[in-house]
Design a protein around this motif. Structure first.
Motif, short mmCIF file in Angstrom:
data_model
loop_
_atom_site.label_atom_id
_atom_site.label_comp_id
_atom_site.label_asym_id
_atom_site.label_seq_id
_atom_site.Cartn_x
_atom_site.Cartn_y
_atom_site.Cartn_z
N ALA A 1 0.83 -1.21 0.00
CA ALA A 1 0.00 0.00 0.00
C ALA A 1 0.87 1.26 0.00
CB ALA A 1 -0.93 -0.01 1.22
N PHE A 2 1.90 1.27 0.84
CA PHE A 2 2.77 2.45 0.92
C PHE A 2 3.46 2.71 -0.42
CE2 PHE A 2 3.49 1.43 5.69
CZ PHE A 2 2.25 1.95 5.98
N ARG B 1 12.87 -2.96 6.29
CA ARG B 1 12.83 -1.86 5.31
C ARG B 1 13.87 -0.79 5.58
NH1 ARG B 1 9.82 -5.84 3.46
NH2 ARG B 1 8.83 -5.24 1.52
N LEU B 2 14.39 -0.72 6.79
CA LEU B 2 15.46 0.23 7.08
C LEU B 2 16.72 -0.12 6.28
CD1 LEU B 2 16.37 2.68 8.74
CD2 LEU B 2 17.10 1.10 10.54
N ASN B 3 16.94 -1.40 6.06
CA ASN B 3 18.09 -1.82 5.25
C ASN B 3 17.97 -1.31 3.82
OD1 ASN B 3 19.05 -3.19 7.48
ND2 ASN B 3 18.25 -5.18 6.84
N LEU B 4 16.76 -1.40 3.26
CA LEU B 4 16.54 -0.90 1.90
C LEU B 4 16.76 0.61 1.85
CD1 LEU B 4 15.64 -1.38 -1.01
CD2 LEU B 4 13.26 -1.12 -0.25
N HIS B 5 16.26 1.31 2.86
CA HIS B 5 16.47 2.76 2.92
C HIS B 5 17.95 3.09 2.99
CE1 HIS B 5 15.71 6.95 3.97
NE2 HIS B 5 16.52 6.82 5.00
N PHE B 6 18.67 2.37 3.82
CA PHE B 6 20.11 2.60 4.00
C PHE B 6 20.87 2.44 2.68
CE2 PHE B 6 24.33 0.81 4.74
CZ PHE B 6 24.90 1.75 5.57
N GLY C 1 18.33 7.84 -10.37
CA GLY C 1 16.87 7.95 -10.39
C GLY C 1 16.18 6.73 -9.82
N MET C 2 16.68 5.54 -10.15
CA MET C 2 16.06 4.32 -9.65
C MET C 2 16.22 4.19 -8.14
SD MET C 2 16.52 0.43 -11.08
CE MET C 2 18.22 0.30 -10.56
N SER C 3 17.43 4.43 -7.64
CA SER C 3 17.65 4.31 -6.19
C SER C 3 16.93 5.41 -5.42
CB SER C 3 19.15 4.33 -5.90
OG SER C 3 19.76 5.50 -6.42
N PHE C 4 16.87 6.61 -5.99
CA PHE C 4 16.14 7.70 -5.32
C PHE C 4 14.66 7.36 -5.20
CE2 PHE C 4 13.61 11.62 -5.80
CZ PHE C 4 13.97 12.28 -4.63
N ALA C 5 14.07 6.86 -6.29
CA ALA C 5 12.64 6.51 -6.26
C ALA C 5 12.39 5.37 -5.28
CB ALA C 5 12.17 6.12 -7.66
N MET C 6 13.30 4.42 -5.20
CA MET C 6 13.13 3.30 -4.27
C MET C 6 13.15 3.81 -2.82
SD MET C 6 15.43 0.29 -6.03
CE MET C 6 14.98 -0.92 -4.78
N LEU D 1 9.76 5.20 2.16
CA LEU D 1 9.82 6.07 3.35
C LEU D 1 8.73 5.74 4.37
CD1 LEU D 1 10.72 9.63 2.02
CD2 LEU D 1 12.19 7.93 3.11
N LEU D 2 7.50 5.56 3.91
CA LEU D 2 6.41 5.29 4.85
C LEU D 2 6.64 3.98 5.59
CD1 LEU D 2 3.24 6.38 2.84
CD2 LEU D 2 4.06 7.35 4.99
N ALA D 3 7.17 2.99 4.88
CA ALA D 3 7.46 1.72 5.54
C ALA D 3 8.51 1.89 6.62
CB ALA D 3 7.93 0.70 4.50
N VAL D 4 9.50 2.73 6.38
CA VAL D 4 10.54 2.99 7.37
C VAL D 4 9.96 3.69 8.59
CG1 VAL D 4 12.68 4.27 7.82
CG2 VAL D 4 12.40 3.04 5.67
N VAL D 5 9.10 4.68 8.34
CA VAL D 5 8.52 5.45 9.45
C VAL D 5 7.70 4.55 10.36
CG1 VAL D 5 6.89 7.30 10.03
CG2 VAL D 5 8.51 7.61 8.16
N THR D 6 6.96 3.61 9.79
CA THR D 6 6.11 2.74 10.62
C THR D 6 6.93 1.84 11.53
OG1 THR D 6 6.04 1.04 8.87
CG2 THR D 6 4.28 2.68 8.89
#
Length: 470
Positions: free
Chosen positions: A146-147, A350-355, A385-390, A395-400
């Protein structure tokens, strides 16, 4: 507390009507963040001609709009906390409709600053926070899908709106085109009317609505969650975690249980917001995330601001090649967002993906000044562009994963405020360095800041790994 939500006791997580809410959030993202990022460049040029002012003065209108969008976000998050997502979403939609419809009557620059810069900026901020926060209420098993799906609307809008607005400007002129823009934002009001939040009987004491989770992690790896939403706001809930997360959650629940049900029910909304902010302030990992958002946003903003001028001045690319580089960047962003949607069913932190995504596009920001050929520039820009969009879609998944559901709107608002500080202060510093020296030094420094922002999250990542090993 103001009761702003439709009472639907038959709503269930991840099922039925909530998928319509997700679609409306997707459309809202298409029309708020997608609209802002898609038209602000075109409007800068059009405002310069329409008001007979220089590009620097015209860019002030867009700068005020962007700053308002981010800096108003804490207020928007408090609105979500006090009156719920539904009223906040409708309020933001009305702000956008009024701002753009009245902008069609503007004759001076200050009219555009007030209407588009401030009023429409407030509308984008409130609709962004509300349409994002509502998803955390209704999705648990499919929350990552959903996010990321809602965020996809922003990137599609970012690609569609520049062409659409330029077509309207060329065929209808400024005033009529802006008036037509306001019609699209009726979608925000429709989305707000569709937003429903789960409610329990108001006669039940709040403490009775706080239940213990039934077990740890199921076979699919999902956290068990007990959640109730009352009076358009958020009540306490219980996660079952291990290690330090469990201790933090237990401490927060103990603080809530110190007061009797009657006392809790009589607590006013301002006190609730103050306690929520204090709860966030007590978490060191929240401060790490705030600084991370500040640094990565300054990095990404600097890249988007300097990249076109750098490619034209310091590479062998012709004007048409630079235009194609922008097209490659837009396509790569959509691909990155779709990739996050595809990964939504997988169970991982998901924090790993953000990192890793922030690290990757920060490194690309450092590398791009050393690319002189067309192929290498396109490749680096595509990876950026691809990594920025990812990272944005994630972001919402990380915040939760950083706080309780009832604190998500407030944390999200604070993170957007941190982004604004990074965008205003950090980007200005790197751009000044680029002007005073050479543009590649501004890009390199911005990329280093993005890398540093990711490294700040390493302690939290290590703590989580150790918690899973226990």
């Amino acid at each position: 507390m103001f009761n702003c939500c439709i009472k639907r006791n038959n709503l269930k997580l991840d099922r039925g009507y909530v998928w319509l809410i997700m679609m409306m959030s997707f459309l809202s993202h298409f029309v708020h963040v997608g609209f802002t990022s898609g038209v602000i460049g075109n409007l800068t040029v059009v405002h310069s001609k329409f008001f007979s002012i220089g590009l620097q003065q015209s860019s002030l209108i867009g700068s005020v709009h962007t700053a308002t969008m981010f800096m108003f976000s804490p207020v928007a998050s408090i609105l979500v906390k006090k009156v719920g997502c539904r009223v906040t979403q409708i309020f933001g939609g009305i702000c956008l409709i009024l701002g753009l419809s009245l902008l069609s009557l503007a004759t001076k620059q200050w009219h555009a600053i007030c209407l588009f810069g401030i009023l429409a900026g407030m509308g984008v901020s409130t609709t962004y926070v509300a349409s994002s926060s509502i998803l955390s209420v209704h999705f648990l098993k499919y929350q990552y899908f959903a996010f990321s799906f809602a965020s996809l609307g922003s990137f599609i809008g970012n690609s569609v709106w520049p062409m659409l607005c330029q077509y309207l400007f060329d065929t209808m002129g400024y005033s009529r085109a802006v008036a037509y823009f306001s019609i699209f934002h009726i979608l925000h009001v429709i989305a707000g009317l569709s937003f429903c939040e789960v409610s329990q009987s108001e006669s039940e004491p709040i403490d009775e609505k706080i239940s213990e989770a039934e077990g740890g992690v199921d076979a699919a790896g999902d956290k068990k969650l007990e959640l109730s939403i009352i009076d358009g706001g958020y009540s306490n809930h219980a996660f079952t975690n291990t290690g330090e997360d469990a201790e933090e959650n237990k401490k927060e629940e103990t603080d809530s249980e110190d007061a009797s049900p009657a006392t809790v029910q009589q607590t006013d909304a301002s006190s609730s917001v103050s306690k929520s902010l204090l709860a966030l302030a007590r978490l060191p990992k929240v401060w790490m995330l705030l600084v991370n958002f500040l640094l990565w946003n300054s990095c990404s903003n600097t890249f988007h601001i300097l990249i076109n001028d750098y490619l034209m001045k310091y590479t062998d690319l012709a004007d048409t090649d630079v235009t194609w580089a922008v097209v490659v960047l837009g396509i790569a962003k959509i691909v990155g967002s779709l990739l996050v949607v595809a990964l939504s069913s997988l169970q991982f932190d998901r924090l790993n993906l953000h990192f890793f995504t922030v690290i990757l596009y920060s490194v690309m920001t450092v590398v791009v000044p050393y690319c002189t050929g067309k192929e290498s520039c396109y490749a680096v820009i595509a990876v950026f562009g691809m990594s920025f969009a990812m990272s944005i879609s994630n972001l919402l998944a990380v915040v939760t994963e950083f706080c309780h559901v009832d604190l998500i709107p407030l944390l999200f608002g604070l993170l957007l405020l941190s982004e604004s500080v990074g965008g205003l202060a950090g980007t200005s510093l790197y751009t000044l360095l680029a002007v005073k020296t050479e543009e590649q030094y501004g890009l390199v420094l911005a990329g280093c800041a993005g890398v540093l922002g990711s490294l700040l999250l390493l302690p939290e990542m290590i703590r989580r790994v150790r918690g899973r090993e226990k």
